[in-house]
Scaffold this motif. Structure first.
Motif, mmCIF file in Angstrom:
data_model
loop_
_atom_site.group_PDB
_atom_site.id
_atom_site.type_symbol
_atom_site.label_atom_id
_atom_site.label_comp_id
_atom_site.label_asym_id
_atom_site.label_seq_id
_atom_site.Cartn_x
_atom_site.Cartn_y
_atom_site.Cartn_z
ATOM 1 N N LYS A 10 37.876 44.408 44.174
ATOM 2 C CA LYS A 10 37.304 43.554 45.406
ATOM 3 C C LYS A 10 38.400 43.401 46.440
ATOM 4 C CE LYS A 10 35.525 38.945 46.483
ATOM 5 N NZ LYS A 10 34.975 37.739 46.054
ATOM 6 N N ASP A 17 32.125 40.881 44.690
ATOM 7 C CA ASP A 17 31.461 40.107 43.530
ATOM 8 C C ASP A 17 31.857 38.534 43.815
ATOM 9 O OD1 ASP A 17 30.914 38.436 41.348
ATOM 10 O OD2 ASP A 17 31.535 40.085 39.978
ATOM 11 N N PRO A 18 31.115 37.785 44.239
ATOM 12 C CA PRO A 18 31.447 36.106 44.572
ATOM 13 C C PRO A 18 31.960 35.496 43.451
ATOM 14 C CG PRO A 18 28.828 36.421 44.189
ATOM 15 C CD PRO A 18 29.391 37.778 44.088
ATOM 16 N N ASN A 19 31.876 36.129 42.067
ATOM 17 C CA ASN A 19 32.319 35.405 41.165
ATOM 18 C C ASN A 19 34.091 35.812 40.912
ATOM 19 O OD1 ASN A 19 30.088 33.912 40.262
ATOM 20 N ND2 ASN A 19 29.225 35.909 39.581
ATOM 21 N N ILE A 20 34.368 36.582 41.789
ATOM 22 C CA ILE A 20 35.738 37.048 41.700
ATOM 23 C C ILE A 20 36.420 36.515 43.005
ATOM 24 C CG2 ILE A 20 37.362 39.078 41.547
ATOM 25 C CD1 ILE A 20 35.270 40.732 40.204
ATOM 26 N N LYS A 473 41.851 29.812 37.622
ATOM 27 C CA LYS A 473 40.921 30.132 38.613
ATOM 28 C C LYS A 473 40.365 31.357 38.091
ATOM 29 C CE LYS A 473 41.468 29.353 43.088
ATOM 30 N NZ LYS A 473 41.968 29.705 44.280
ATOM 31 N N TYR A 474 41.004 32.230 37.566
ATOM 32 C CA TYR A 474 40.293 33.547 37.119
ATOM 33 C C TYR A 474 41.178 34.197 36.406
ATOM 34 C CZ TYR A 474 38.845 38.427 37.670
ATOM 35 O OH TYR A 474 38.302 39.566 37.469
ATOM 36 N N GLU A 476 41.428 38.091 33.763
ATOM 37 C CA GLU A 476 41.236 39.140 33.681
ATOM 38 C C GLU A 476 41.966 40.002 32.764
ATOM 39 O OE1 GLU A 476 39.897 43.349 35.699
ATOM 40 O OE2 GLU A 476 39.933 41.428 37.008
#
Length: 758
Positions: A10, A17-20, A473-474, A476
């Motif tokens: 991204k 991707d708005p979710n990332i 927040k995220y 991976e």
């Protein structure tokens, strides 16, 4: 196997991707914002501390502090200079009752040694720094302090919003005048409750967190590119790190910094040998601190070794775009590794190895309002690891950090949380052995609740045991590394078009230094191994490269303090605790320091094995440290050395060992035949660019051989046409790096000398 990180895709525009979330751009950290490397040569004149004008004398056992300060003062009076330390040991802070920091208060001053590896420059801090009256122990001065003394500034009110990523800020009409002659500026706020929710991203605080509850304080420094007076704009060389809304009441001030200052190629040796106790007193906290850089820009500490310190080095005081690179911290465990603090911006701490006995209590740190900064490629596997010492740091990156655990971040509870928004942890490795659940916003009942961070981004977190995260927040790829391996390197390359060459050069220096910091060429044919390059800190098996370039395999417990304050090992009965790889040159004599542990009164039986065969066995009973010596072994060729604990199996007959040494044997050379020429042969300059001069006890028809550190034969010549017992040797064809010269008389090795080609 690494996998492509979606969040990186991204960032580079490969996916949307708005979710990332979008990663912040951390690539401006470091000297000159990472765009070029720290120079290796300087246009300034050299001020040699051993010049008679200043009077330092290495290795004489007397204080050199006055001479060092005099050379610095002369360089400052000149408007800049390289204050050079030839090889040898220099003493500072020798009077325990009167301690003074060595100060540098001008731009363009570089303190440069002859290398932090054996044979280079040692600065020995004999006593700890006394705590000045009225000063908190956290601010106890370091032995060396670089600092701008003129910190007065002009302040103007900001207009509108200064958005993250903007390359300019706007001030009130006519307000650009003070910035026409300024090089650096600050964007800052006083305590702003209007900013609190934005930088906590909605998180609820505790009542005891008095600082954050009074309002967020924001501060970041930038270099001015140019002034657009017509539009009241100050253009910057790096983007605004975080958005400053008009409601925050932000402002812009001039920032006076000294530039182009460095401390490099020096082994800073302190003398902190107590068992460290956290906050025991000011001595344990910061009494043995090495180097502070305050109010600096485009400055650095690099290629240095710090031994037995409470803290190695810091960059503070609203500093900007500076670096701490290629650093080893070893010896006795102390308080902290390195740190960046007090509202500094764009600072890089990278290629740092914590090899102290049990790991520094706190790891590499970003705190005190630090923004846009990076901790990169740090090996701190013995300690708790990274540190975020609170006081409102924001938008920082922790990249490729190896640590035992994710805990032990510091800061007084009034200064919490440990980090505001914008923290990214990329490919962090945890070597702790138990599974862990990490809640980044755990508001427990006590004052301290572990590591409290506002919504971090966690990518590629992996290690020897599983870790789960909450309140992020995220996240991976938890459990496996991702690609790119280093986010800092990838973002920097993405910004300027390709990874800059200094990245590769710094990593190459790092790989070389990790060996050379502990490489000790044999003296008069005697090799040593003291386990300092071993990373084992508990029971286990490890193979590593030792002091003299040979491989060693350990099957034992890595410890310290049983033989001396440095590293050693101990192992049980019926165990071969240490074994070498292939060692060239045979073996004449052998010795090792030992101590019988635990089951006192029982005999210990220690065996020396050469090539798998027992060549000697020794029995000892007692509690003292003793030396086991075997003479006239006299085995030629390539060999393997091993030490076995052959004590009875019926009790805890444990054996500790340290400081192995042995002499070579070529079938004709005996101990009393080894020439003493090594002390009489000198080579200079070192480091060298083109021509190396050798002088001293040289003889025609002797053989001179050059090797690299892997033992590869580079060139051999027969010495001839000597003039005044000296010769010149062209080394311009060699690549940059470390090399060894061997000089032989009648096929007997008599001298091994090391030099650096630059």
């Amino acid at each position: 196997m690494s996998q492509d990180a979606l969040i990186w895709q991204k960032y580079t525009g490969q996916i949307s991707d708005p979710n990332i979330p979008l990663l912040p751009n951390y690539s401006y950290a470091g000297y000159m914002r990472g765009e070029v490397g720290i120079p290796n040569t300087f246009a300034y004149p050299t001020f040699d501390v051993t010049n008679a004008t200043y009077g330092a004398v290495p290795d004489d056992g007397l204080s050199d502090q006055v001479a060092i300060q005099a050379a610095i003062n002369a360089a400052e009076a000149n408007g800049g200079g390289v204050v050079f330390f030839p090889p040898g040991e220099y003493l500072v802070n020798t009077d325990p009752n009167s301690t003074n920091t060595i100060t540098i208060n001008s731009s363009n001053i570089v303190l440069k040694g002859s290398g932090s590896v054996p044979g280079g420059t040692i600065i020995n801090m004999v006593n700890y720094m006394r705590l000045p009256s009225g000063v908190s122990d956290a601010n106890n001065p370091a032995m060396f302090t670089f600092s701008q003394t003129n910190t007065s500034s002009a302040t103007r009110t900001g207009v509108g919003d200064a958005n993250a990523g903007d390359m300019y800020v706007t001030v009130t009409a006519g307000g650009t005048t003070p910035f026409l002659t300024a090089k650096y500026c600050r964007i800052n706020t006083l305590a702003s409750t209007a900013a609190t929710n934005d930088f906590l991203e909605g998180r609820t605080t505790k009542g005891t967190w008095s600082d954050i509850n009074a309002g967020v304080i924001l501060d970041e420094t930038h270099e001015i590119d140019y002034i657009d007076a017509a539009n009241n704009r100050i253009y910057l060389k790096d983007p605004v790190i975080d958005t400053f809304k008009s409601s925050y009441g932000w402002r812009v001030s001039t920032n006076n910094l000294i530039e182009n200052c460095g401390f490099e190629d020096i082994h800073f040796k302190a003398n902190f040998y107590d068992v460290f106790v956290h906050h025991k007193d000011y001595i344990h906290n910061y009494g043995w601190k090495g180097v502070d850089l305050k109010n600096v820009a485009h400055s650095w500490v690099r290629r240095c070794k710090f031994s037995n310190v409470s803290k190695a080095t810091t960059i503070t005081g609203r500093s900007y775009a500076s670096s701490i690179l290629n650093i080893l911290v070893d010896g006795n465990t102390g308080h902290a590794l390195s740190s960046v603090g007090f509202k500094s911006s764009r600072i890089l701490q990278g290629l740092i190895w914590d090899n102290t006995s049990n790991g520094q209590f706190h790891g590499a740190d970003m705190s005190g309002g630090v923004a846009g900064s990076v901790i990169w490629r740090v090996d701190a596997r013995k300690g708790y690891g990274l540190d975020l010492h609170a006081s409102m740091p924001r938008t920082n990156l922790i990249d490729l950090y190896t640590q035992m655990d994710l805990d032990n971040a510091g800061g007084n509870f009034t200064d919490l949380p440990n980090h505001l928004k914008g923290l990214t942890m990329w490919n962090v490795e945890r070597v702790g052995t138990s599974s862990k659940s990490q809640n980044f916003w755990n508001l427990c009942g006590s004052n301290y609740c572990g590591l409290t961070v506002v919504n971090p981004i966690v990518v590629g977190y992996h290690g020897t045991a599983s870790t789960t995260f909450s309140n992020v927040k995220y996240q991976e790829s938890i459990g496996a590394k991702v690609f790119p391996e280093s986010l800092y390197e990838a973002q920097l390359g993405h910004r300027i078009g390709a990874a800059p060459s200094w990245i590769v050069e710094a990593i190459n220096d790092w790989n070389t230094l990790k060996t050379d910091w502990y490489f000790m060429p044999p003296t008069n044919g005697t090799y040593t191994e003291n386990f300092e390059n071993m990373t084992l800190i508990d029971w286990g098996t490890e193979t590593y490269t030792g002091n003299s370039g040979y491989l060693w395999t350990i099957n034992a417990k890595g410890v310290s303090g049983y033989i001396d304050a440095s590293k050693g090992i101990y192992f049980h009965n019926s165990v071969t605790g240490v074994q070498s790889g292939t060692v060239a040159g045979g073996i004449g004599n052998f010795s090792v320091q030992c101590r019988d542990l635990f089951s006192q009164g029982n005999d210990r039986v220690i065996q020396l094995l050469i090539n798998g065969n027992v060549v000697d066995s020794f029995t000892h009973n007692g509690t003292e440290v003793y030396t086991y010596t075997v003479e006239n072994i006299n085995i030629e060729g390539n060999i393997n050395i091993a030490i076995r604990n052959a004590s009875d199996v019926g009790a805890n007959n444990t054996l500790a060992i340290d400081n192995i040494s042995w002499t070579t044997y070529d079938g004709t050379l005996t101990a009393d035949q080894v020439p003493t020429a090594i002390d009489e042969i000198k080579l200079y300059p070192n480091p060298v660019k083109q021509t190396l001069t050798l002088s001293g006890n040289l003889k025609n028809s002797s053989l001179l051989v050059i090797y690299d550190l892997s033992g590869k034969h580079i060139k051999g010549i027969t010495i001839s046409h000597l003039k005044n017992d000296s010769m010149n040797l062209d080394v311009s064809y060699l690549k940059s790096g470390f090399y060894i010269i061997e000089i032989k008389y009648l096929d007997m090795a008599s001298a091994l000398l090391k030099f650096v080609k630059i």
